[in-house]
Design a protein around this motif. Structure first.
Motif, short mmCIF file in Angstrom:
data_model
loop_
_atom_site.label_atom_id
_atom_site.label_comp_id
_atom_site.label_asym_id
_atom_site.label_seq_id
_atom_site.Cartn_x
_atom_site.Cartn_y
_atom_site.Cartn_z
N GLN A 1 0.28 -1.09 0.37
CA GLN A 1 0.46 0.35 0.27
C GLN A 1 0.65 1.35 0.26
O GLN A 1 0.41 2.35 -0.48
CB GLN A 1 -1.07 -0.09 1.21
N ILE A 2 1.61 1.25 0.71
CA ILE A 2 2.75 2.72 0.77
C ILE A 2 3.27 3.02 -0.38
O ILE A 2 3.43 3.87 -1.39
CB ILE A 2 3.26 1.80 2.19
N GLY A 3 3.95 1.57 -1.18
CA GLY A 3 4.12 1.67 -2.04
C GLY A 3 4.11 2.75 -3.55
O GLY A 3 3.78 3.65 -4.75
N THR A 4 2.27 1.81 -4.01
CA THR A 4 0.90 2.35 -4.53
C THR A 4 1.04 4.00 -3.86
O THR A 4 0.58 4.55 -4.79
CB THR A 4 -0.33 1.58 -4.21
N ARG A 5 0.83 4.28 -2.68
CA ARG A 5 0.18 5.16 -2.63
C ARG A 5 2.21 6.55 -3.00
O ARG A 5 1.94 7.92 -3.50
CB ARG A 5 0.50 5.55 -1.08
N CYS A 6 2.84 6.20 -3.68
CA CYS A 6 4.28 7.00 -3.32
C CYS A 6 4.76 7.07 -5.33
O CYS A 6 5.35 7.03 -5.49
CB CYS A 6 6.09 5.47 -2.48
N GLY A 7 3.26 6.14 -5.88
CA GLY A 7 3.89 6.06 -7.49
C GLY A 7 4.09 4.85 -7.74
O GLY A 7 4.93 4.48 -9.07
N PHE A 8 4.17 3.72 -6.77
CA PHE A 8 5.10 2.83 -7.60
C PHE A 8 4.14 1.50 -7.95
O PHE A 8 3.28 1.49 -7.18
CB PHE A 8 5.67 1.90 -6.47
N ASN A 9 3.67 1.06 -9.04
CA ASN A 9 2.56 0.07 -9.26
C ASN A 9 3.90 -1.37 -9.24
O ASN A 9 3.08 -2.14 -8.90
CB ASN A 9 3.04 0.01 -10.70
N ASP A 10 4.81 -1.70 -9.39
CA ASP A 10 5.45 -3.03 -9.05
C ASP A 10 6.24 -2.36 -8.01
O ASP A 10 7.18 -2.01 -7.50
CB ASP A 10 6.80 -2.33 -10.31
N ASN A 11 5.79 -3.28 -6.42
CA ASN A 11 6.24 -3.38 -5.51
C ASN A 11 8.11 -3.69 -5.64
O ASN A 11 8.49 -3.65 -4.53
CB ASN A 11 5.61 -4.30 -4.19
N ASN A 12 8.27 -4.57 -6.40
CA ASN A 12 9.94 -5.31 -5.85
C ASN A 12 10.51 -4.02 -6.50
O ASN A 12 12.04 -4.17 -6.11
CB ASN A 12 9.54 -6.69 -7.53
N TYR A 13 10.24 -3.06 -7.85
CA TYR A 13 11.04 -1.56 -8.03
C TYR A 13 10.95 -1.29 -6.30
O TYR A 13 12.30 -0.74 -6.89
CB TYR A 13 10.23 -1.24 -9.52
N PHE A 14 9.84 -1.09 -5.79
CA PHE A 14 9.86 0.06 -4.62
C PHE A 14 11.24 -0.32 -3.51
O PHE A 14 11.78 0.17 -3.58
CB PHE A 14 8.24 -0.03 -4.34
N THR A 15 10.35 -2.28 -3.53
CA THR A 15 12.11 -2.03 -2.56
C THR A 15 13.29 -2.48 -3.40
O THR A 15 14.70 -1.97 -2.45
CB THR A 15 11.55 -3.76 -2.63
N ARG A 16 13.61 -2.29 -4.52
CA ARG A 16 14.48 -1.83 -5.23
C ARG A 16 15.58 -0.09 -4.75
O ARG A 16 16.78 -0.55 -4.50
CB ARG A 16 15.31 -2.88 -6.48
N LEU A 17 14.71 0.00 -4.96
CA LEU A 17 14.88 2.01 -5.85
C LEU A 17 15.05 2.32 -4.02
O LEU A 17 16.25 2.82 -3.40
CB LEU A 17 14.03 2.34 -6.15
N PHE A 18 14.35 1.26 -3.29
CA PHE A 18 14.45 1.95 -1.32
C PHE A 18 16.15 1.57 -1.01
O PHE A 18 16.09 2.59 -0.19
CB PHE A 18 13.23 1.12 -0.86
N LYS A 19 16.49 0.25 -1.17
CA LYS A 19 17.54 -0.08 -0.57
C LYS A 19 18.22 0.66 -1.28
O LYS A 19 19.14 0.75 -1.11
CB LYS A 19 17.97 -1.41 -1.05
N ARG A 20 18.56 1.22 -2.36
CA ARG A 20 19.90 1.95 -3.38
C ARG A 20 19.95 3.13 -2.33
O ARG A 20 20.74 3.85 -2.31
CB ARG A 20 19.39 2.15 -5.04
N HIS A 21 18.91 3.60 -1.89
CA HIS A 21 19.14 4.80 -1.43
C HIS A 21 18.71 5.13 -0.42
O HIS A 21 19.65 5.94 0.64
CB HIS A 21 17.22 5.60 -1.52
N THR A 22 18.45 4.06 0.73
CA THR A 22 18.76 4.07 2.07
C THR A 22 19.52 2.77 2.57
O THR A 22 20.26 2.85 4.00
CB THR A 22 17.39 3.91 3.06
#
Length: 292
Positions: free
Chosen positions: A254-275
């Motif tokens: 749900q958080i990924g969707t609210r932040c504009g991510f339709n792909d949860n795997n992409y959200f996870t990869r990008l989040f880890k890359r940044h944090t």
């Protein structure tokens, strides 16, 4: 443009503010002291010299005189001349540097809503430039009023007014810079991306909404923030995701969707890359609420 670049904190602090109306024939005294002296001319012309460099401070202009430099009037006023002045100190070390500034970029700082350390900032004060008196004069008038009945409480009020005065100088300086148009548009792009974070990124729609070609919008945002539109969007997405992970019971999907991510795997990869954390790891470490 020559500016005094002041790292903050600590903040520059006002010592006094004054106002005078000089008849023709007045010459400013020769002096040297350990404080900055801002001179604002609202009528006529004041002829000043600092370490041998002459400045004609005409109506609607400001000059900042620096500590330990000798300044004096080099020529009498030839018409009635009205000026305000502000003496201020900078309690930090080293003292502010005078630089020729051409880059007005506003890069985003890494921050959270749980920070306990103050983020570094910068105040730019023009050495000698034209200003918008319509914005400056009301502040100067209010500062004079507060200074005339100074108390411990009103001394703090005077410092706040001085901060607003410095902000107006920065706005006036930026709006008169050669990059003013692109910086303004860059700020519009940044606002647009913030307001459309939950929608898919669409360059064509951005062009239609802001009425400029996407490549030009991207260049303006780069000049304003140091980031491309996609980089800026990713930064906003991750910052919003961090807040929701720490302060909500929403699922990671749900958080990924609210932040504009339709792909949860992409959200996870990008989040880890940044944090350096996965969303789940970040939530365990920083969650502000306790779930039953």
């Amino acid at each position: 443009m020559l500016v005094l670049e002041i790292p903050v904190p600590p903040l520059p602090l006002i010592a006094t503010v004054g106002h005078t109306l000089w008849p023709p024939g007045i010459v400013h005294a020769r002096r040297q002291f350990d404080a900055f002296d801002i001179i604002i001319c609202v009528k006529g012309t004041l002829y000043m010299e600092e370490n041998g460099i002459p400045y004609d401070i005409k109506e609607g202009m400001v000059l900042v005189l620096e500590p330990e430099k000798m300044h004096r009037g080099y020529q009498p006023t030839d018409t009635e001349t009205e000026v305000y002045w502000i003496h201020f100190q900078y309690p930090g070390f080293p003292q502010p540097a005078l630089i020729d500034k051409t880059n007005w970029q506003q890069p985003l700082l890494n921050r959270t809503d749980q920070d306990i350390e103050v983020h570094p900032g910068m105040v730019d004060i023009p050495k000698f430039t034209t200003i918008d008196l319509r914005q400056i004069l009301p502040l100067l008038t209010e500062m004079i009023h507060v200074h005339s009945m100074l108390s411990a409480t009103r001394s703090y009020e005077l410092q706040i007014l001085f901060g607003r005065f410095l902000l107006e100088l920065q706005y006036s300086m930026r709006n008169r810079s050669p990059q003013a148009r692109s910086l303004s548009l860059g700020e519009q792009v940044a606002t647009y991306l913030t307001e459309h974070l939950e929608q898919p990124f669409d360059a064509t729609e951005m062009e239609n909404d802001l009425h400029y070609h996407f490549d030009y919008l991207a260049r303006c945002l780069k000049q304003y923030s140091g980031m491309s539109p996609l980089q800026y969007r990713h930064h906003l997405q991750i910052e919003r995701a961090k807040q929701l992970l720490a302060h909500s019971e929403l699922s990671i999907i749900q958080i990924g969707t609210r932040c504009g991510f339709n792909d949860n795997n992409y959200f996870t990869r990008l989040f880890k890359r940044h944090t350096s954390f996965t969303p789940g790891e970040f939530r365990k470490r920083y969650q502000f609420i306790v779930l039953d």
